[in-house]
Design a protein around this motif. Structure first.
Motif, PDB file in Angstrom:
ATOM      1  N   ASP A 321       0.926  -1.321  -0.141  1.00 23.28           N
ATOM      2  CA  ASP A 321       0.054  -0.086  -0.264  1.00 23.28           C
ATOM      3  C   ASP A 321       0.766   1.147   0.016  1.00 23.28           C
ATOM      4  N   ARG A 324       1.944   1.746  -3.566  1.00 23.15           N
ATOM      5  CA  ARG A 324       0.611   1.966  -4.296  1.00 23.15           C
ATOM      6  C   ARG A 324       0.673   3.498  -4.203  1.00 23.15           C
ATOM      7  N   TYR A 325       0.369   3.883  -2.924  1.00 20.73           N
ATOM      8  CA  TYR A 325      -0.011   5.326  -2.340  1.00 20.73           C
ATOM      9  C   TYR A 325       0.779   6.272  -3.166  1.00 20.73           C
ATOM     10  N   GLN A 480     -10.167   3.265  -0.800  1.00 22.98           N
ATOM     11  CA  GLN A 480     -10.068   1.792  -1.103  1.00 22.98           C
ATOM     12  C   GLN A 480      -9.472   1.440  -2.661  1.00 22.98           C
ATOM     13  N   VAL A 483      -5.351   2.274  -1.789  1.00 22.89           N
ATOM     14  CA  VAL A 483      -4.667   1.334  -0.815  1.00 22.89           C
ATOM     15  C   VAL A 483      -5.642   0.419  -0.224  1.00 22.89           C
ATOM     16  N   HIS A 485      -5.870  -2.602   1.353  1.00 22.40           N
ATOM     17  CA  HIS A 485      -5.430  -3.266   2.516  1.00 22.40           C
ATOM     18  C   HIS A 485      -5.805  -2.294   3.916  1.00 22.40           C
ATOM     19  N   THR A 486      -4.922  -1.043   3.629  1.00 20.50           N
ATOM     20  CA  THR A 486      -5.188  -0.140   4.633  1.00 20.50           C
ATOM     21  C   THR A 486      -6.437   0.297   4.869  1.00 20.50           C
ATOM     22  N   PHE A 532      -0.583   1.888  10.036  1.00 20.56           N
ATOM     23  CA  PHE A 532       0.345   1.765   8.885  1.00 20.56           C
ATOM     24  C   PHE A 532       1.624   2.189   9.602  1.00 20.56           C
TER      25      PHE A 532
END
Length: 548
Positions: A321, A324-325, A480, A483, A485-486, A532
Motif C-alpha cells: 500500500d 501504491r499510494y 479503497q 490502498v 489493504h490499509t 500503517f
C-alpha cells in the motif's frame, strides 16, 4: 466498460513504469466498482511478438516462446503482487488472439484498406517502427561510426527496404479529425489531445503493416500469404478486441473501452489504432487516458545506467500500500515524475502512517474510548448552522469545526470529479487536506483532557470522537481504490461491514442533519495495532534499482 493497461512487451522484466500504468487502471476499475457503475472489466497482458523478442531470445540462448513464457509469468506475478484486480490477462501468443488478429486483417483487406507496396526507411527495432527523417538525429555508434538515432528515445535506426503490405493511413486524416472534434474528451489529459491534433496537421504517410517472414518468423502470418508476418503493433493493438471475444462477442462491450497508455505509445493508440478500427468497420474506443514517465533521481530509467526500479523490491521495502499510494499520489499524468527513496519514505510516513494512522489510533485508544464503541453525537454540543450561517446558542463547535464538516461533506464529489478527469493524484490531495483538517479538529479540542465523569463534558467528548470517526469512515471508503489493504483495516476497526463500504449512498455525519446514524453505539472492531507502520530509510542509496 473495459479498462485496459497496455500489454507489456515481453523482452524484459517489469519496472515501475509498467506498474504505474497498471495501478492507474486498477484504481479506476476499483473506483467504478465502488460506485456500482455496472459491470466492468480490467484487461492486461503481454505483447509477445516482434523483432525485439526474436533478438532478446537469441541473446539469451533460448527460444522466443520460452522467453515469453518466463517474462509473461514475471508480469502476471508482479501485477498480482501489486494487487492489480485484472479480470483478463491476454498473451498475444494465445490461439484466441491469433484468430482475432487474422479476422481483423481480413476485415482490413476486404474493406480495401491494404495494398502491396515497397517500403524503405529508417527502422527502429526497440520501438518496432519506421521513423521519418524529421524524428531522427545524427549520432555515433559504440564503435564511433556515424549513425542515425531516434530523437525521442535515442535508439539507433537502420535503413530497411522491404516488400510489405501497406495500410492507407493517409486517407484517415479527416475521419480522425472528425472523431476528435466530436469527442473532445476522447484523449485525456488535454495537452495530449492537442498533441494528436498537431500530428494530424503533419505528414501522415501510409503505414507498413507487415514484415518479410524470412526476417521475422516470430509473429502471426498474414492470412493467405506465408511470406509475410503481421506487423507487431497491428497484432498488439487487437488485444483490446481479443479479450472481448472478437469477432463474435465483442459487440456487448465495444466501444465502451478506456485505454490507459504511456505517452511514448500515444501515436499508436490515438492515430494508428482508431484508423485501423474505422477501416475494419468499428468505432474508435471511448477514451484514451495518457500518462507520462517516471525518472529516477532526475534521470531517465535505462538498462545501461542500471537505474531501472524493480517494483518487487519496492513493494518489499515500502509495503504494497505504501508503494501504491506513492505512485498514485505523486504521479501526475501531464508531466514526468521523479522517483527517489527519500521522497517515498517522507510522503508515506507523513500521510499514511502519521496523519491517517495516528488519527485512527488516537481516536480509538482505550484511554479515550474505554467502551470501544462508536460514540454518540450530541446536537446540543454541535448544533446545525442556521440559514444565516450562525449556529444555535449553547453549542461548543467553533467556526473551524463547521468548515471541517463542510469539507468532508463535499469530499466524495471532489474525489469523483478527480477520478473522472483522470487526476487520481488530485483526489488523494483532497483527502490528505481533509485528514489534516480532522487532525486539527482533534488537536484543537484535546478530548483527552475532558472529564468523562462530568455528564456535560462526556457529551462533548463523545461528539468529538463521533465526528472524528465519521471523517475516518469517509476517508477509508474513498481510499479503497488506492490502498485496499490499509482501507480495509481502517474500516474493519470502525466496524464498517462489507456491504457498508460502497460509494452508493455514502453518508457523512447524518446526526448533524437530525437523521439516524447506523454506526452510533456499535462496538468497534478489534484493534490490529498500528494502521500503517512507519517506513525506515534504507542504508542503501539506490534501493529497488537493479542492474539488467
Amino acid at each position: 466498460l473495459l479498462l485496459s493497461t497496455p500489454i507489456f512487451y515481453a523482452n524484459g522484466p517489469p519496472h515501475i513504469g509498467h506498474l504505474y500504468s497498471a495501478l492507474l487502471a486498477d484504481a479506476l476499475h476499483r473506483y467504478r466498482g465502488l460506485r456500482g457503475a455496472g459491470s466492468g472489466r480490467l484487461s492486461t497482458g503481454t505483447d509477445e511478438h516482434g523483432l525485439k523478442i526474436q533478438q532478446a531470445a537469441a541473446a539469451a540462448a533460448t527460444s522466443p516462446s520460452e522467453l515469453c513464457e518466463r517474462i509473461s509469468g514475471l508480469f502476471r506475478h508482479a501485477l498480482t503482487q501489486a494487487a492489480v484486480s485484472f479480470t483478463d490477462f491476454i498473451r498475444t501468443s494465445e490461439p484466441r488472439h491469433q484468430r482475432a488478429v487474422q479476422h481483423f486483417w481480413g476485415r482490413l483487406r476486404d474493406g480495401g484498406a491494404l495494398y502491396r507496396g515497397s517500403y524503405e526507411g529508417w527502422y527502429c527495432t526497440p520501438e518496432e517502427c519506421f521513423l521519418p527523417e524529421s524524428q531522427l538525429a545524427d549520432s555515433r555508434d559504440t564503435q564511433g561510426r556515424p549513425c542515425k538515432v531516434s530523437l525521442e528515445s535515442g535508439h539507433q535506426v537502420h535503413w530497411t527496404r522491404e516488400d510489405n503490405y501497406m495500410f492507407k493511413l493517409s486517407t484517415f486524416r479527416e475521419p480522425l479529425r472528425r472523431w476528435l472534434q466530436d469527442n473532445p474528451e476522447a484523449i485525456c489529459p488535454e495537452p495530449f489531445h492537442q498533441r494528436v491534433l498537431h500530428w494530424l496537421e503533419e505528414e501522415l504517410p501510409d503505414l507498413s503493416v507487415s514484415r518479410e517472414r524470412s526476417r521475422l518468423p516470430w509473429g502471426i502470418p498474414v492470412p493467405g500469404d506465408s511470406t509475410q508476418t503481421i506487423y507487431v503493433w497491428v497484432d498488439a493493438l487487437v488485444n483490446y478486441l481479443s479479450v472481448l471475444g472478437y469477432p463474435e462477442m465483442h459487440g456487448e462491450w465495444w466501444p465502451a473501452a478506456h485505454h490507459v497508455v504511456g505517452k511514448d505509445i500515444l501515436k499508436f493508440h490515438a492515430i494508428y489504432w482508431p484508423a485501423l478500427l474505422l477501416a475494419a468497420g468499428l468505432p474508435p474506443p471511448e477514451k484514451i487516458l495518457v500518462h507520462s514517465h517516471w525518472t529516477v533521481h532526475g534521470q531517465k530509467m535505462s538498462k545501461s545506467l542500471g537505474n531501472v526500479v524493480d517494483p518487487m523490491a519496492c513493494i518489499q521495502q515500502f509495503t504494497l500500500d505504501g508503494f501504491r499510494y506513492f505512485l498514485l499520489r505523486q504521479g501526475v499524468p501531464e508531466r514526468d515524475c521523479d522517483f527517489y527513496e527519500e521522497k517515498v519514505v517522507k510522503v508515506v510516513n507523513s500521510e499514511l502512517a502519521d496523519a491517517l494512522g495516528g488519527l485512527l489510533n488516537r481516536s480509538t485508544a482505550l484511554s479515550i474510548n474505554p467502551t470501544s464503541t462508536y460514540p454518540c453525537f450530541s446536537e446540543s454540543c454541535f448544533p446545525k448552522l442556521l440559514g444565516d450561517g450562525v449556529p444555535r446558542a449553547g453549542g461548543r463547535a467553533s467556526a473551524e469545526d463547521y468548515k471541517l464538516v463542510a469539507s468532508v461533506a463535499s469530499l466524495p464529489l471532489q474525489v469523483a470529479t478527480a477520478f473522472e478527469a483522470f487526476q487520481i493524484y488530485k483526489a488523494l490531495e483532497c483527502i490528505t487536506l481533509c485528514v489534516r483538517q480532522t487532525n486539527g479538529f482533534f488537536q484543537r479540542h484535546q478530548p483527552w483532557k475532558l472529564n468523562r465523569d462530568n455528564p456535560t463534558e462526556q457529551l462533548w467528548l463523545d461528539t468529538i470522537l463521533h465526528v472524528t470517526l465519521e471523517c475516518l469512515r469517509v476517508f477509508g471508503t474513498l481510499l479503497q481504490p488506492v490502498v485496499p489493504h490499509t482501507a480495509d483495516r481502517l474500516l474493519s476497526r470502525l466496524a464498517v461491514g462489507p456491504e457498508e463500504r460502497t460509494l452508493v449512498g455514502l453518508t457523512f455525519l447524518p446526526r448533524y442533519h437530525g437523521q439516524r446514524c447506523p454506526f452510533e453505539g456499535r462496538l468497534l472492531g478489534p484493534s490490529t495495532g498500528l494502521l500503517f507502520q512507519r517506513l525506515e530509510k534504507s542504508l542503501r542509496h539506490q534501493t529497488g534499482t537493479r542492474k539488467l
